[in-house]
Design an enzyme around this catalytic site. Structure first.
Site, PDB file in Angstrom:
ATOM      1  N   GLN A 146       0.824  -1.212   0.120  1.00 37.43           N
ATOM      2  CA  GLN A 146      -0.215   0.037   0.037  1.00 37.43           C
ATOM      3  C   GLN A 146       0.981   1.319  -0.137  1.00 37.43           C
ATOM      4  OE1 GLN A 146      -1.659  -1.046   4.049  1.00 37.43           O
ATOM      5  NE2 GLN A 146      -1.559   1.141   4.478  1.00 37.43           N
ATOM      6  N   CYS A 152      -4.910   0.454   3.824  1.00 35.93           N
ATOM      7  CA  CYS A 152      -5.080  -1.068   3.951  1.00 35.93           C
ATOM      8  C   CYS A 152      -6.562  -1.466   3.833  1.00 35.93           C
ATOM      9  CB  CYS A 152      -4.625  -1.285   5.485  1.00 35.93           C
ATOM     10  SG  CYS A 152      -5.840  -0.398   6.763  1.00 35.93           S
ATOM     11  N   HIS A 295      -6.284  -1.603  11.526  1.00 41.19           N
ATOM     12  CA  HIS A 295      -5.738  -2.119  10.619  1.00 41.19           C
ATOM     13  C   HIS A 295      -6.581  -3.208   9.802  1.00 41.19           C
ATOM     14  CE1 HIS A 295      -2.549  -2.741   7.740  1.00 41.19           C
ATOM     15  NE2 HIS A 295      -2.158  -3.729   8.393  1.00 41.19           N
TER      16      HIS A 295
END
Length: 360
Positions: A146, A152, A295
């Protein structure tokens, strides 16, 4: 032998080790001593060389060295709190925790579900295999990166849809994260400021909602990733490669998560990534870890035999595909123990179903 001579001898050995493919300073945390500043300078030199780091000024260099030293201390703390994994120097060792969160995480942690999301049906769990990995079955694309963009959530979304599309069509197609970064601004009308926002974060379930409304996602090769969110949306509906049929939220029960993984393909999940900045390998099973989700990652499998030499027993674990490139972790993957919702790994799990499209 004089201590200073011994340190210099050790330094030459460390620089020699840096030229090998398995650099011990990059593979593990080394305890400090009286000459810790000198040793940390060597760590930093090897780190810069290994990861191609350069800084614009001496002031910036000195600041990054201070951050690096702080992260060495953090890695040592993490090693004590998470002894079944290996923690040490990673490509993120010159970033403060705040910088790391801003650039490499990006999950909006609201738990409200989009209106089209439903709860996944309860599945039988009696005959689940002891070990399972979708990588062995051709349903997982290569590890992606990324970059320094908090996207993410888009990689978790595409990974789940890539797997679902594989089950629906028999073809593994790499899908476009950049389409989500540029075009997905799905919001929760009941929660202001909760929109998917490119490099500033998003949520997988909202991205599934966008994909459902838009009609699908393009291939990565037709809409390549740039790692920025400053471009205009270039979505071309005639080039849709995978479409969402429906998506569901999976129960917090770990057997249900495993059953959905086996039946429906890789799952989009959220996790607390505090130990991931220093993670290098092994089964992560920290004694203490926040369940505040920050995340988005992809659950691709699980294992029953992750040996923990410190705790002297086998540890069952989840296999997680990350989006920080294959130089991080175990070839871009993270293992985290199963059984106690460690770091919130069981708290936000989604499965998606795909339908075959005409542009396969």
């Amino acid at each position: 032998m004089d201590r200073r001579v011994a340190v210099l001898l050790l330094s030459s050995l460390l620089f020699s080790a840096a030229s090998t493919s398995e650099d011990p300073l990059i593979r593990q945390v080394v305890d400090g001593g009286d000459d810790q500043v000198l040793t940390d300078h060597h760590h930093f030199s090897i780190f810069k060389r290994k990861f191609g780091k350069s800084y614009t000024s001496q002031e910036e260099h000195d600041h990054r060295f201070k951050v690096f030293r702080a992260n060495l201390r953090r890695a040592r703390r993490h090693q004590k709190l998470d002894p079944s994994a290996v923690h040490g120097v990673t490509q993120f060792s010159d970033l403060t925790p705040s910088e790391f969160r801003t650039s490499y995480l990006g999950l909006r942690s609201r738990l409200r579900l989009p209106k089209d999301a439903s709860k996944a049906p309860i599945l039988p769990t009696e005959n689940l295999p002891a070990d399972f990995d979708w990588r062995d079955r051709g349903a997982v694309t290569g590890v992606k990166n990324q970059g320094s963009c908090g996207s993410c959530w888009s990689f978790s979304t595409t990974g789940a849809l890539e797997g679902a599309n594989f089950l629906a069509t028999g073809n593994l197609v790499s899908l476009s994260e950049q389409q989500l970064v540029d075009c997905d601004h799905e919001c929760d009308p009941e929660e202001p400021g909760s929109c998917d926002s490119g490099c500033n974060g998003g949520l997988m379930n909202s991205a599934f909602e966008y994909t459902l409304k838009a009609g699908g996602l393009m291939r990565e090769e037709d809409y390549p990733y740039t790692g920025t969110d400053r471009g205009a949306c270039k979505f071309d509906k005639s080039k849709i490669a995978a479409s969402v049929s429906n998506f569901s939220v999976v129960s917090l029960d770990e057997d249900q998560i495993a059953a959905n993984l086996v039946k429906n393909g890789p799952l989009a999940i959220a996790i607390n990534a505090v130990f991931m900045q220093t993670y290098m390998g092994g089964v992560s099973c920290p004694y203490i870890c926040s369940r505040r989700l920050d995340h988005g990652v992809l659950l691709v499998g699980y294992g029953s035999a992750g040996y923990s030499p410190v705790r002297m027993k086998e540890k069952p674990y989840w296999i997680i595909k990350n989006s920080w490139g294959d130089s991080w972790g175990e070839g871009g993957y993270y293992k985290i123990c199963r059984g106690r919702n460690i770091c919130g790994v069981d708290s936000m799990v989604s499965t998606v179903a795909a339908v075959q499209t005409t542009s396969q």
